[in-house]
Each structure stands twice: as structure tokens, then as C-alpha cells.
Design a protein around this motif. Structure first.
Motif, short mmCIF file in Angstrom:
data_model
loop_
_atom_site.label_atom_id
_atom_site.label_comp_id
_atom_site.label_asym_id
_atom_site.label_seq_id
_atom_site.Cartn_x
_atom_site.Cartn_y
_atom_site.Cartn_z
N HIS A 106 0.41 5.36 0.39
CA HIS A 106 -0.49 4.60 0.02
C HIS A 106 0.17 3.43 -0.65
O HIS A 106 0.03 3.18 -1.83
CB HIS A 106 -1.41 5.62 -0.94
N CYS A 107 0.66 2.53 0.07
CA CYS A 107 1.53 1.77 -0.53
C CYS A 107 0.81 0.61 -1.31
O CYS A 107 -0.44 0.16 -0.83
CB CYS A 107 2.29 0.85 0.78
N ARG A 108 1.37 -0.04 -2.21
CA ARG A 108 0.51 -1.03 -3.11
C ARG A 108 1.31 -2.38 -2.69
O ARG A 108 2.67 -2.50 -2.52
CB ARG A 108 0.96 -0.78 -4.66
N ASN A 109 0.60 -3.11 -2.46
CA ASN A 109 1.24 -4.56 -1.89
C ASN A 109 0.32 -5.72 -2.59
O ASN A 109 -0.79 -5.94 -2.86
CB ASN A 109 0.95 -4.83 -0.52
N LYS A 110 1.39 -6.65 -3.14
CA LYS A 110 0.49 -8.04 -3.76
C LYS A 110 0.93 -9.08 -2.56
O LYS A 110 1.90 -9.12 -1.87
CB LYS A 110 1.52 -8.42 -5.00
N GLY A 116 -2.17 -20.27 -3.94
CA GLY A 116 -1.23 -19.62 -5.07
C GLY A 116 -1.66 -18.28 -5.73
O GLY A 116 -1.16 -17.56 -6.20
N LYS A 117 -3.20 -18.08 -5.54
CA LYS A 117 -3.78 -16.98 -6.18
C LYS A 117 -3.27 -15.65 -5.61
O LYS A 117 -2.89 -15.77 -4.11
CB LYS A 117 -5.24 -16.91 -6.00
N THR A 118 -3.42 -14.58 -5.97
CA THR A 118 -2.95 -13.16 -5.71
C THR A 118 -3.94 -12.52 -5.49
O THR A 118 -4.63 -12.36 -6.46
CB THR A 118 -1.55 -12.66 -6.30
N ILE A 119 -3.58 -11.20 -4.76
CA ILE A 119 -4.55 -10.14 -4.76
C ILE A 119 -3.56 -9.02 -4.35
O ILE A 119 -2.39 -8.97 -3.97
CB ILE A 119 -5.56 -10.09 -3.57
N GLU A 120 -4.06 -7.71 -5.17
CA GLU A 120 -3.11 -6.51 -4.94
C GLU A 120 -4.10 -5.61 -4.12
O GLU A 120 -5.17 -5.46 -4.49
CB GLU A 120 -2.86 -5.94 -6.26
N VAL A 121 -3.25 -4.99 -2.97
CA VAL A 121 -4.09 -4.01 -2.35
C VAL A 121 -3.51 -2.68 -2.18
O VAL A 121 -2.23 -2.62 -2.53
CB VAL A 121 -4.46 -4.51 -0.88
N ARG A 122 -4.14 -1.64 -1.67
CA ARG A 122 -3.32 -0.23 -1.62
C ARG A 122 -3.70 -0.04 -0.08
O ARG A 122 -4.80 0.18 0.41
CB ARG A 122 -4.26 0.77 -2.28
N HIS A 123 -2.60 0.06 0.69
CA HIS A 123 -2.56 0.21 2.10
C HIS A 123 -2.37 1.54 2.51
O HIS A 123 -1.18 2.03 2.75
CB HIS A 123 -1.74 -0.81 2.68
N PRO A 124 -3.34 2.37 2.95
CA PRO A 124 -2.89 4.09 3.51
C PRO A 124 -2.35 3.64 4.92
O PRO A 124 -3.18 3.16 5.64
CB PRO A 124 -4.35 4.59 3.21
N HIS A 125 -1.41 4.54 5.11
CA HIS A 125 -0.94 4.46 6.45
C HIS A 125 0.14 5.59 6.88
O HIS A 125 0.87 5.93 5.60
CB HIS A 125 -0.48 3.00 7.12
N ARG A 126 0.54 6.01 7.64
CA ARG A 126 1.44 6.99 8.26
C ARG A 126 2.54 6.09 8.81
O ARG A 126 2.36 5.39 9.61
CB ARG A 126 1.07 7.99 9.26
N MET A 127 3.86 6.08 8.18
CA MET A 127 4.68 5.18 8.66
C MET A 127 5.39 5.16 9.63
O MET A 127 5.62 4.17 10.47
CB MET A 127 5.90 5.37 7.48
N HIS A 128 5.23 6.29 10.58
CA HIS A 128 5.55 6.58 12.04
C HIS A 128 4.49 6.03 13.01
O HIS A 128 4.89 5.49 14.16
CB HIS A 128 5.91 7.82 12.28
#
Length: 147
Positions: A106-110, A116-128
Motif C-alpha cells: 500500500h505504497c504512499r506516493n507524492k 507545482g501543486k502536489t497530491i499524496e496517494v496510496r497505491h495498493p498493488h502486488r509488486m510482482h
């Protein structure tokens, strides 16, 4: 005859470039950024930047099901305001990537949006199945379609 020679020369050039990519593992002479904290080193392909621009559908209500296709990702908005349409954003961070008991990260990404504005998200995924978003990567970001 001349067209055939040019076509053959182009095909040989493409084949030679492909051989270079295969033998070097796709590496280039450009230095790579260090591996972000918490990420494995070595043969870890889950943190390599893809060679194409991926799409990220963002929802603001609940974390979506894990992304299953590397080119069409899903995420939950944690902070910031989504733009009205689809925009091109730059990934700034990739954190908290340890998988849960089901193997889902459940990676967090900015992400830096145009202007120039930013958002932050949570990206659920199976790395493989779907690599992490990598700092410096460009992604197309838009609102997830309503179900």
C-alpha cells in the motif's frame, strides 16, 4: 531495390539496438537514483521505472482494489486536490512499500502536478504484478470513474 536496402539497414539497426538493451539489461550511461529507503536492492524489478507512461485513476472515497495492470493503476487520494481532468504528474516519493499479509503493498506516493501543486496517494498493488511508482517517473493522473 534502394527501398529494400534502406529497410534492411533499418531492421539491422533495430536488431543491434535490441541486442545492446538485452545484453546490458536495458541500462544506460545515465546514472540512476539511489534505491529509496525500505526498498530491496539487487534483482528487484518492482522498483524499476517502466519504459512507458502509466495511467493512475484516483478515488477520494475508499482504497481501491489492488492495481492488476502495470499500465492502469488505481490509488486513494490521501492529501491535496485532484485536478478536474487528466494531467501529467511527476512521482516525487515512494514510501511504505512493505506488503501486508496478503502480499499487497500500500505504497504512499507524492505526485507533483502541473503548476507545482502536489497530491499524496496510496497505491495498493502486488509488486510482482505491478511495479511501484518510481521517483522521477511521469504518470497520467485523473479521477477514477464512478462505479
Amino acid at each position: 531495390m534502394r527501398i529494400l536496402k534502406l529497410t534492411l539497414a533499418a531492421a539491422l539497426t533495430v536488431a543491434a539496438l535490441a541486442a545492446v538493451v538485452v545484453t546490458t539489461g536495458g541500462s544506460s550511461t545515465t546514472p540512476t537514483a539511489p534505491t529509496p529507503a525500505g526498498h530491496a536492492q539487487g534483482g528487484d524489478t518492482s522498483h524499476q521505472r517502466p519504459t512507458f507512461v502509466r495511467s493512475l485513476a484516483v478515488t477520494a472515497k475508499a482504497e481501491p482494489a489492488p492495481s492488476t495492470h502495470p499500465d492502469q493503476m488505481r490509488a486513494l487520494l490521501l492529501d491535496g486536490k485532484l485536478p478536474a481532468g487528466v494531467v501529467t504528474a511527476t512521482v516525487l516519493t515512494d514510501e511504505d512499500c512493505a506488503p501486508d499479509a496478503q502480499g499487497v503493498s500500500h505504497c504512499r506516493n507524492k505526485l507533483r502536478l502541473p503548476g507545482g501543486k502536489t497530491i499524496e496517494v496510496r497505491h495498493p498493488h502486488r509488486m510482482h504484478d505491478v511495479p511501484c511508482m518510481t521517483p522521477g517517473e511521469t504518470v497520467h493522473v485523473g479521477r477514477a470513474a464512478k462505479a
